[in-house]
Write an enzyme that holds these catalytic residues in place. Structure first.
Site, PDB file in Angstrom:
ATOM      1  CG  ASN A   1      -1.753   1.166   1.336  1.00  0.00           C
ATOM      2  OD1 ASN A   1      -1.931   2.160   0.207  1.00  0.00           O
ATOM      3  ND2 ASN A   1      -2.832   1.045   2.215  1.00  0.00           N
TER       4      ASN A   1
ATOM      5  NE  ARG B   1      -6.284   0.603   0.090  1.00  0.00           N
ATOM      6  CZ  ARG B   1      -6.699   1.897   0.653  1.00  0.00           C
ATOM      7  NH1 ARG B   1      -5.703   2.287   1.499  1.00  0.00           N
ATOM      8  NH2 ARG B   1      -7.743   2.724   0.670  1.00  0.00           N
TER       9      ARG B   1
ATOM     10  CG  HIS C   1     -13.735   2.240   2.461  1.00  0.00           C
ATOM     11  ND1 HIS C   1     -14.705   3.224   3.055  1.00  0.00           N
ATOM     12  CD2 HIS C   1     -12.538   2.531   3.080  1.00  0.00           C
ATOM     13  CE1 HIS C   1     -13.958   3.873   4.022  1.00  0.00           C
ATOM     14  NE2 HIS C   1     -12.536   3.532   3.773  1.00  0.00           N
TER      15      HIS C   1
ATOM     16  CG  HIS D   1     -14.614   0.272   5.934  1.00  0.00           C
ATOM     17  ND1 HIS D   1     -13.883  -0.967   5.932  1.00  0.00           N
ATOM     18  CD2 HIS D   1     -13.952   1.161   6.444  1.00  0.00           C
ATOM     19  CE1 HIS D   1     -12.501  -0.532   6.004  1.00  0.00           C
ATOM     20  NE2 HIS D   1     -12.751   0.723   6.553  1.00  0.00           N
TER      21      HIS D   1
ATOM     22  NE  ARG E   1     -11.583  11.775   4.061  1.00  0.00           N
ATOM     23  CZ  ARG E   1     -11.395  10.525   3.950  1.00  0.00           C
ATOM     24  NH1 ARG E   1     -12.457   9.637   4.206  1.00  0.00           N
ATOM     25  NH2 ARG E   1     -10.105  10.019   3.847  1.00  0.00           N
TER      26      ARG E   1
ATOM     27  CD  GLU F   1      -9.194  -2.378   3.328  1.00  0.00           C
ATOM     28  OE1 GLU F   1      -9.461  -1.529   2.253  1.00  0.00           O
ATOM     29  OE2 GLU F   1      -9.069  -2.052   4.312  1.00  0.00           O
TER      30      GLU F   1
END
Lengths: 311, 404
Positions: free
Chosen positions: B7, B91, B180, B208, B241, B384
């Site tokens: 990642n 990823r 996601h 999630h 956010r 993941e």
């Protein structure tokens, strides 16, 4: 966690450090005024180590306080976070000794617009800086060549004119003097890219673009005010809304400081000799009266404690 | 197969070496402060102590070189030979409309990623740098890209189009993509497995909930809607956010507070959500603690956070025409019985009945609904990296098959 100190280079048995003269890891800034603070903040924000040198203890203390306050104000208006402030302050070291910049790869002077003082500082720096270190002057109105003439490393000397408020203005005027090498220009361009500023390349000429265009405009606006054609609010309103400026020229002059405006005008007037650079008598008068603009609460406009224009 | 899962961010690379036979990680670690002289690598082999190694890391290429070196290290590593790495899975954040599934990385794929940089200016460039670094140091190893957006590519146009001039979609690919995806896909598949039913016959809502949070409506194994949009800012109230808001707000705030575009983006991305509303922290554990202590704004924040989830459960039940399973995952979804309880409260009318005891004591993958709950509610830890490893393995197998 294991006790022994491990080094990444032990893993590959290869040295992957960049050569001296390639990367810019540490930047020295001489002068911790508003300009020096802004430059320090912008560079430290990108994770580059900065050392700021100021001449005396009280000035240094107030610079640290002012920069912290400026950033706290940004946090209050949600454009910066607390952890960003912490990270920035951790990257800046403050000093009273000019020798402390001896390890820097780039040294920027951000002191008063006085050629003799600037030359003196660069001569001092020449004795202690590493050979590959680039010297930068933040001047916008003095002749870079005139400064360059007095120092030995002319090929590694360049002008970088940052504009206030430095962390928010995405451009830097890059002024080459006649002897600045291409290598220096390229290293500086790479550095500017790293700190998120777009270089505007300008050949050595007093005023570059920004100062040369803005000063006569401000001067003309003050002339209009002095001649009584319109009051300050009307002049600013006309330019702001007529041409989509963020600030009117008079408001801008107050924000820059009328003493600074006067000194830039005088420099341009001396260097270029064109009539449009003759400072308007009203600017001189206001400066004589100590009405230097927003920073003292009065200039062309009067301001309240929060820096808002009083109507 | 041994798959290296990466990642790659702008200044860090997270890695895991996964053995797909055992589905276990053999080593995990991170290189941080790439580009700085005070960079470091933290590494842990499954059977050894965690170590930290300091030094200078010039760029992604040197970082990958060090990752490979530490995996091969006689004392800290887990591999004897570099050839043991069968493939590398990356990823990748934004696959735009180009990628609806995991792919083998080729020159065309890299070109497509570069074409999509505008949609993910912060994430795609370091993803590309990571891919190029691996090509340099492991030139013969197959690399695969697993996209955060791919799983949601099955959304129908009525779910992904915004109500703005269509020309803007054509010109700039402005539409909802969702993120996601790897996690929503994994936990929905796990839920079907736990229910012992084929996923192709199930209506599943997945939540999630981490610092970033999103939900998805999954019909017969395909995502038909998700809460995040063109960027991860849309949808649920998140740690920092804002989530959904009236689109006029940014314009209004910019004028009132004299903010420029970048500053407005910082306000919405870093100063909003839980941290902005509560004025305390973005960590839900601290918010829950503050609520216990009677902090008023923390209480309203937690209520708003849970309410948004509940609202989307209702919306997605409507979109799916019923629900068979509801899944909670992510840091908050896996660890906060309170959020699970509150977001499900009052939903008994639609067949969601949480078992309070099971919910409080949920460990690992488990069903937390009552035995008579029409809708099964699960808590499923996401993984993941495992999905990336398994997708990569599948692609490698098909490449091998083709060669034969």
């Amino acid at each position: 966690m294991a006790e022994e100190k491990l080094k990444l280079t032990d893993l590959t048995k290869k040295v992957t450090k960049k050569e001296d003269g390639e990367r810019i890891d540490k930047v020295g800034i001489i002068g911790a005024g508003v300009m020096g603070q802004g430059i320090a903040q912008s560079i430290a924000a990108k994770g580059v180590d900065v050392i700021v040198v100021e001449k005396d203890e009280p000035s240094l203390k107030s610079s640290i306080q002012n920069l912290t306050k400026t950033m706290e104000n940004e946090i209050a208006r949600w454009s910066l976070t607390k952890s960003e402030l912490k990270a920035i302050m951790a990257k800046i070291k403050w000093s009273l000794k000019i020798e402390d910049v001896k390890d820097c790869d780039l040294i920027i002077e951000a002191i008063e617009e006085n050629i003799d003082v600037k030359v003196k500082i660069f001569k001092e720096l020449e004795e202690l800086a590493k050979p590959h270190t680039i010297f930068v002057s933040n001047t916008s109105t003095l002749s870079l060549t005139k400064i360059g003439e007095k120092i030995k490393r002319r090929d590694r000397f360049i002008g970088m004119h940052f504009i206030q408020p430095v962390p928010k203005i995405p451009i830097v005027e890059l002024g080459k003097e006649v002897s600045t090498s291409e290598k220096t220009v390229n290293r500086i361009k790479e550095f500017l890219k790293k700190i998120g500023k777009r270089p505007i390349e300008v050949y050595e000429y007093p005023g570059f673009i920004t100062t040369r265009v803005m000063m006569p405009m401000i001067n003309e606006a003050v002339h209009i005010l002095m001649e009584g054609l319109a009051d300050a609010k009307e002049i600013d309103c006309a330019m702001k809304f007529g041409f989509n400026f963020k600030m009117g020229p008079l408001e801008m002059a107050d924000a820059m400081g009328l003493d600074d405006v006067l000194s830039w005008m005088k420099q341009l007037w001396n260097a270029l000799g064109e009539p449009q650079f003759r400072p308007c008598p009203l600017i001189r008068k206001l400066v004589r009266e100590g009405k230097l603009g927003k920073k003292v609460g009065e200039g062309i406009y009067k301001y309240d404690a929060q820096g808002k224009i009083l109507i | 197969m041994k798959i290296l899962v990466l990642n790659c961010g702008s200044s860090s690379i997270k890695y895991q070496l996964i053995n797909t036979e055992t589905k276990q990680e053999m080593a995990v670690g991170i290189v941080e402060r790439i580009g700085a002289s005070d960079a470091f690598l933290k590494h842990k082999a499954f059977d050894k102590e965690k170590i930290q190694i300091d030094g200078e890391v010039l760029n992604h290429s040197t970082a990958i070189e060090y990752v490979i070196a530490v995996l091969l290290h006689p004392n800290y590593g887990v591999l004897k030979n570099i050839k043991e790495i069968d493939a590398v899975g990356h990823r990748v954040v934004h696959g735009a409309e180009t990628f609806s599934g995991s792919v083998r990385i080729t020159d065309e794929v890299i070109k497509a990623l570069k074409d999509n940089i505008e949609l993910a200016p912060l994430h795609n460039p370091p993803n590309i740098a990571g891919i190029e670094a691996v090509s340099e140091h492991l030139p013969d190893v197959i690399q695969c890209g697993v996209f955060d957006t791919a799983f949601h590519m099955t959304m129908p146009p009525h779910a992904y189009l915004y109500g703005i001039p269509y020309k803007l979609y054509e010109k700039y690919k402005i539409r909802r993509y969702g993120f996601h995806g790897t996690s929503h896909r994994y936990v929905s598949e796990r839920a079907a497995a736990l229910m012992k039913k084929p996923i192709t016959e199930l209506k599943i809502i997945t939540a999630h909930l981490g610092n970033g949070a999103s939900m998805a409506a999954i019909l017969n194994g395909k995502s038909i809607d998700t809460t995040m949009g063109m960027t991860p800012l849309e949808g649920l109230l998140m740690g920092t956010r804002c989530g959904d808001l009236d689109p006029n707000l940014p314009l209004f705030i910019m004028e009132k507070e004299d903010l420029n575009l970048k500053e407005m983006a910082t306000l919405l991305n870093k100063h909003s959500g839980v941290v902005g509303l509560a004025g305390l922290t973005n960590d839900m554990r601290d918010i829950e603690k503050a609520v216990e202590e009677g902090h008023e704004r923390a209480t309203v924040t937690l209520d708003a956070y849970n309410y948004k989830i509940k609202k989307y459960i209702g919306a997605y039940a409507a979109a799916l025409g019923g629900v068979d399973a509801l899944v909670f995952t992510g840091g908050v979804g896996e660890n906060s019985p309170l959020t699970r309880r509150e977001s499900c409260s009052g939903l008994e009318f639609m067949g969601i009945k949480l078992d309070p005891k099971k919910n409080e004591n949920a460990k690992g993958e488990c069903d937390i609904s009552t035995s008579d709950s029409k809708v099964k509610v699960f808590k499923i830890p996401t993984n993941e990296e495992l999905v990336i490893a398994l997708d990569t393995e599948e692609i490698v197998n098909s490449v091998i098959k083709k060669k034969k």
